[in-house]
Design a protein around this motif. Structure first.
Motif, PDB file in Angstrom:
ATOM      1  N   ALA A 255      10.468  52.089 -28.458  1.00 39.31           N
ATOM      2  CA  ALA A 255      11.871  52.104 -28.038  1.00 39.31           C
ATOM      3  C   ALA A 255      12.131  51.169 -26.858  1.00 39.31           C
ATOM      4  N   SER A 256      11.239  51.152 -25.894  1.00 38.51           N
ATOM      5  CA  SER A 256      11.436  50.307 -24.713  1.00 38.51           C
ATOM      6  C   SER A 256      10.101  50.141 -24.004  1.00 38.51           C
ATOM      7  N   GLY A 257      10.133  49.396 -22.912  1.00 37.56           N
ATOM      8  CA  GLY A 257       8.908  49.187 -22.155  1.00 37.56           C
ATOM      9  C   GLY A 257       8.042  48.116 -22.773  1.00 37.56           C
ATOM     10  N   ASP A 258       6.753  48.246 -22.574  1.00 39.55           N
ATOM     11  CA  ASP A 258       5.844  47.267 -23.156  1.00 39.55           C
ATOM     12  C   ASP A 258       4.647  47.975 -23.777  1.00 39.55           C
ATOM     13  N   LEU A 259       3.933  47.245 -24.618  1.00 37.39           N
ATOM     14  CA  LEU A 259       2.800  47.784 -25.343  1.00 37.39           C
ATOM     15  C   LEU A 259       1.709  46.720 -25.383  1.00 37.39           C
TER      16      LEU A 259
ATOM     17  N   LEU B 270       3.533  43.325 -26.243  1.00 36.66           N
ATOM     18  CA  LEU B 270       4.903  43.328 -26.744  1.00 36.66           C
ATOM     19  C   LEU B 270       5.783  43.865 -25.626  1.00 36.66           C
ATOM     20  N   PHE B 271       6.902  43.204 -25.372  1.00 32.80           N
ATOM     21  CA  PHE B 271       7.790  43.684 -24.317  1.00 32.80           C
ATOM     22  C   PHE B 271       9.230  43.303 -24.638  1.00 32.80           C
ATOM     23  N   GLN B 272      10.136  44.043 -24.025  1.00 36.37           N
ATOM     24  CA  GLN B 272      11.557  43.807 -24.224  1.00 36.37           C
ATOM     25  C   GLN B 272      12.133  43.171 -22.976  1.00 36.37           C
ATOM     26  N   GLN B 273      12.922  42.112 -23.193  1.00 38.37           N
ATOM     27  CA  GLN B 273      13.549  41.418 -22.067  1.00 38.37           C
ATOM     28  C   GLN B 273      14.872  40.836 -22.542  1.00 38.37           C
ATOM     29  N   GLY B 274      15.919  41.123 -21.814  1.00 40.06           N
ATOM     30  CA  GLY B 274      17.224  40.591 -22.182  1.00 40.06           C
ATOM     31  C   GLY B 274      17.704  41.069 -23.549  1.00 40.06           C
ATOM     32  N   GLY B 275      17.323  42.286 -23.921  1.00 39.71           N
ATOM     33  CA  GLY B 275      17.748  42.834 -25.210  1.00 39.71           C
ATOM     34  C   GLY B 275      16.981  42.308 -26.414  1.00 39.71           C
TER      35      GLY B 275
END
Length: 68
Positions: free
Chosen positions: A19-23, A47-52
């Motif tokens: 869902a969010s964060g990083d792995l 894997l990470f989320q940045q700027g949507g």
């Protein structure tokens, strides 16, 4: 949220939602997603989320990280 479909070299495929964060993906037991593959580094990629958007970052692995 993204859904990962993981097909290891040995063993059954599985799915995992993030869902969010990083792995961190790698052979290490401390990785968020541990895969027993001799060609993976202990900490292969993140894997990470940045700027949507979702991104994948190679963590200096010897064999590199490829996205299919």
């Amino acid at each position: 949220m993204i859904r990962l479909h993981v097909t290891p070299a040995q063993g059954d495929p599985s799915e995992r939602e993030l869902a969010s964060g990083d792995l961190v993906i790698g052979r290490s037991a401390s990785a968020g997603l541990t895969l027993t593959d001799p060609f993976l580094s202990r900490q292969q990629a993140r894997l990470f989320q940045q700027g949507g958007r979702w991104w994948i970052e190679d963590l200096g692995s010897r064999n590199g990280t490829w996205v299919d």
